[in-house]
Design an enzyme around this catalytic site. Structure first.
Site, PDB file in Angstrom:
ATOM      1  N   HIS A  27     -19.304  38.058  72.940  1.00 34.86           N
ATOM      2  CA  HIS A  27     -19.610  37.994  74.376  1.00 34.86           C
ATOM      3  C   HIS A  27     -19.682  39.397  74.980  1.00 34.86           C
ATOM      4  O   HIS A  27     -20.510  39.661  75.844  1.00 34.86           O
ATOM      5  CB  HIS A  27     -18.541  37.168  75.097  1.00 34.86           C
ATOM      6  CG  HIS A  27     -18.555  35.723  74.705  1.00 34.86           C
ATOM      7  ND1 HIS A  27     -19.201  34.758  75.441  1.00 34.86           N
ATOM      8  CD2 HIS A  27     -18.036  35.088  73.633  1.00 34.86           C
ATOM      9  CE1 HIS A  27     -19.072  33.583  74.845  1.00 34.86           C
ATOM     10  NE2 HIS A  27     -18.356  33.748  73.742  1.00 34.86           N
ATOM     11  N   ASP A  61     -20.536  35.690  82.402  1.00 38.14           N
ATOM     12  CA  ASP A  61     -20.637  35.026  81.108  1.00 38.14           C
ATOM     13  C   ASP A  61     -20.662  33.517  81.345  1.00 38.14           C
ATOM     14  O   ASP A  61     -20.031  33.011  82.283  1.00 38.14           O
ATOM     15  CB  ASP A  61     -19.410  35.394  80.268  1.00 38.14           C
ATOM     16  CG  ASP A  61     -19.541  34.907  78.844  1.00 38.14           C
ATOM     17  OD1 ASP A  61     -20.112  35.654  78.033  1.00 38.14           O
ATOM     18  OD2 ASP A  61     -19.097  33.781  78.541  1.00 38.14           O
TER      19      ASP A  61
HETATM   20 BR1  BUP Z   1     -17.151  42.004  62.149  1.00 36.11          BR
HETATM   21  C1  BUP Z   1     -18.350  43.236  62.936  1.00 36.11           C
HETATM   22  N1  BUP Z   1     -19.300  45.387  63.003  1.00 36.11           N
HETATM   23  O1  BUP Z   1     -17.822  44.923  61.389  1.00 36.11           O
HETATM   24  P1  BUP Z   1     -21.771  37.951  66.837  1.00 36.11           P
HETATM   25  C2  BUP Z   1     -19.093  42.880  64.020  1.00 36.11           C
HETATM   26  N2  BUP Z   1     -19.933  43.805  64.599  1.00 36.11           N
HETATM   27  O2  BUP Z   1     -20.789  45.928  64.579  1.00 36.11           O
HETATM   28  P2  BUP Z   1     -19.008  36.901  66.587  1.00 36.11           P
HETATM   29  C3  BUP Z   1     -20.046  45.071  64.077  1.00 36.11           C
HETATM   30  O3  BUP Z   1     -19.983  42.508  66.595  1.00 36.11           O
HETATM   31  P3  BUP Z   1     -19.486  34.803  68.326  1.00 36.11           P
HETATM   32  C4  BUP Z   1     -18.444  44.552  62.385  1.00 36.11           C
HETATM   33  O4  BUP Z   1     -22.984  43.787  65.214  1.00 36.11           O
HETATM   34  C5  BUP Z   1     -22.270  41.985  66.682  1.00 36.11           C
HETATM   35  O5  BUP Z   1     -22.888  42.772  67.670  1.00 36.11           O
HETATM   36  C6  BUP Z   1     -22.001  42.816  65.445  1.00 36.11           C
HETATM   37  O6  BUP Z   1     -21.191  39.287  67.429  1.00 36.11           O
HETATM   38  C7  BUP Z   1     -20.697  43.461  65.806  1.00 36.11           C
HETATM   39  O7  BUP Z   1     -20.543  37.221  66.172  1.00 36.11           O
HETATM   40  C8  BUP Z   1     -20.882  41.598  67.160  1.00 36.11           C
HETATM   41  O8  BUP Z   1     -22.716  38.221  65.752  1.00 36.11           O
HETATM   42  C9  BUP Z   1     -20.496  40.210  66.692  1.00 36.11           C
HETATM   43  O9  BUP Z   1     -22.328  37.209  67.983  1.00 36.11           O
HETATM   44  O10 BUP Z   1     -19.028  36.229  67.910  1.00 36.11           O
HETATM   45  O11 BUP Z   1     -18.240  38.094  66.903  1.00 36.11           O
HETATM   46  O12 BUP Z   1     -18.494  36.013  65.530  1.00 36.11           O
HETATM   47  O13 BUP Z   1     -19.193  33.892  67.184  1.00 36.11           O
HETATM   48  O14 BUP Z   1     -18.657  34.553  69.543  1.00 36.11           O
HETATM   49  O15 BUP Z   1     -20.935  34.934  68.597  1.00 36.11           O
END
Ligand code: BUP
Length: 460
Positions: A18, A114
């Protein structure tokens, strides 16, 4: 509005999934679209990753103001065993009466909240006569489910959740409906349904997507096929990564970029299941077996706890004896945060095994890297459907969760990885999505224009 610049106040909720898109939106509005921007910040954050991200953002972009928000006292014991991030959503929701004074002091001309906070922020904004928009941090497909869900519940009262056939969009199979929503008493279900009912009262909804990924779904929402009188939808994605070293975490001890530099082009499988949920020990071992058997090089970010602060287990213990030694010449495994956008942009990366958090999907699309969808919870199966429909990747939908005990065998994983690494058609389709993403956000592109329209609306 100061000096002809609208003051947009952003209200993110908890979790990197988020927070990341809110940071990106803040930078785009402030640096490109002429807005003054403040970001409501709740400290302490649930995870260390969130704290570092916020600190980096405010350091690197001093024009973006931080608006500290002190939560009201909240007794979490009412929800034994609940997920730490859902509890934070609830704590913010219950602090609703404090938003009025905060926003009045800030002099906001528009809000972007959000979706998890929609039903509590919109009434406050209405009373203060400030237009309130939503940044939907998942796919347009998930937005359509969110918008239609209250109608579905009314039409199917008492019969439990089945396939959800969204008029004008598509049918979302029962197995893809977020698990929590199958339980009417789940903390998340109550929040979700209340927020869904409030969507129609938003001034507009920004979605982190672009035409080549989600065009038909956005069109159906715009035309009111899914729900009538829906607010305007702005496809403003992919919201671009904030390219500043200050936003990146301290250097990962694994030196993964140097390691990637040393690998041949498109030879590496990048594996990361996001920041939001732990992986069962037994599944970690099957993943290890699958990556080893695939014969390919890999960079694997391992997460074994829900909140990063709790993660103390040793990798060798998690992945099985001898694994790290056996793969040391072709695999890099780390528990530390990596800069995912940098990894996905690296030319040595040829495949992304992803949980399909929506940010990860948009980042893969931006970089034109094919995705092996391995969704686990929440909106991830719905997003995996988008990945497959858009041609960005492959989703084996029988790789499903069964309660918390699902396991995909190492053998199945290895076969899929081998097939996808050899699939030139898939590689080209994914690359063409990368080109479409760049065109959408370039000056004059569809997403650029949508964000400019939104900024103009804030000025009105
Ligand atoms: Br772990 C990790 N590096 O090592 P999502 C995550 N990220 O840059 P999530 C990194 O966190 P939900 C790491 O690039 C993305 O922007 C990644 O968001 C970054 O998944 C973010 O992909 C993660 O939407 O959240 O965190 O599981 O399930 O709530 O969408």
């Amino acid at each position: 509005v100061a000096d002809g610049r609208p003051h947009v106040v952003l209200i993110p909720s908890a979790g990197m999934g988020h927070l990341v898109p809110f940071g990106r939106l803040a930078v785009a509005l402030s640096s490109v679209h002429g807005c003054d921007v403040s970001v409501v910040t709740v400290l302490p954050t649930v995870s260390t990753a969130e704290l570092k991200h916020l600190e980096g953002l405010f350091d690197a972009f001093p024009a973006i103001r931080r608006l500290d928000f002190q939560l009201a006292a909240f007794d979490a014991s009412e929800f034994p065993g609940a997920d730490a991030f859902f509890l934070r959503f609830e704590a913010i929701r219950r602090s609703a009466p404090l938003f009025g004074p905060l926003l009045a002091g800030a002099g906001a001309s528009a809000l972007v909240t959000d979706v998890t906070l929609t039903s509590i922020v919109i009434p406050v904004a209405k009373e203060m006569r400030i237009p309130c928009h939503i940044l939907f941090t998942s796919s347009a497909a998930m937005l359509s489910l969110c918008a239609y869900f209250p109608t579905y519940l009314e039409d199917n009262a008492g019969s439990g959740i089945g396939d959800v056939d969204i008029p004008g969009v598509f049918r979302i199979p029962k197995a893809s409906i977020p698990q929590a929503l199958h339980d009417p008493n789940h903390l998340f279900t109550g929040q979700f349904v209340e927020n869904s009912r409030s969507l129609a009262n938003a001034a507009g909804i920004l979605v982190n997507t672009f035409d080549a990924l989600d065009l038909e779904t956005v069109a159906a929402l715009q035309q009111g096929s899914a729900v009538s009188s829906f607010p305007p939808v702005f496809s403003v994605g992919p919201l671009l990564p904030v390219c500043s070293p200050a936003v990146n975490e301290a250097k990962n001890p694994a030196n993964y970029i140097e390691w990637l530099d040393a690998q041949p082009a498109r030879s590496v499988v990048y594996v990361n299941f996001g920041s939001r949920k732990a992986i069962l020990g037994v599944q970690l071992k099957e993943l290890a077996a699958g990556l080893e058997a695939s014969g390919h090089r890999f960079l694997w970010v391992v997460k074994s706890t829900v909140v990063d602060k709790d993660d103390a287990a040793e990798l060798s213990e998690l992945l099985g004896e001898g694994f790290l030694e056996r793969v040391q010449k072709r695999g890099l495994v780390t528990k530390a945060w990596v800069e995912q956008e940098e990894v996905l942009k690296h030319e040595s990366v040829g495949l992304f095994v992803s949980h399909c958090g929506w940010n990860s999907v948009t980042e893969a699309a931006t970089s034109g890297v094919p995705v092996l969808a391995f969704p686990r919870m929440g909106d991830q199966r719905v997003n995996a459907g988008v990945v497959a429909r858009a041609g960005l990747g492959v989703w084996v939908d029988s790789w499903s969760w069964e309660g918390e005990d699902w396991v995909v065998s190492g053998e199945d994983l290895s076969e899929k990885v081998k097939a996808m690494m050899a699939d030139e058609v898939l590689r080209k389709t994914a690359a063409s999505l990368g080109v479409a993403a760049a065109a959408a956000v370039a000056n004059g592109g569809s997403s650029y224009r949508c964000l400019a329209d939104f900024a103009r609306l804030c000025l009105a």
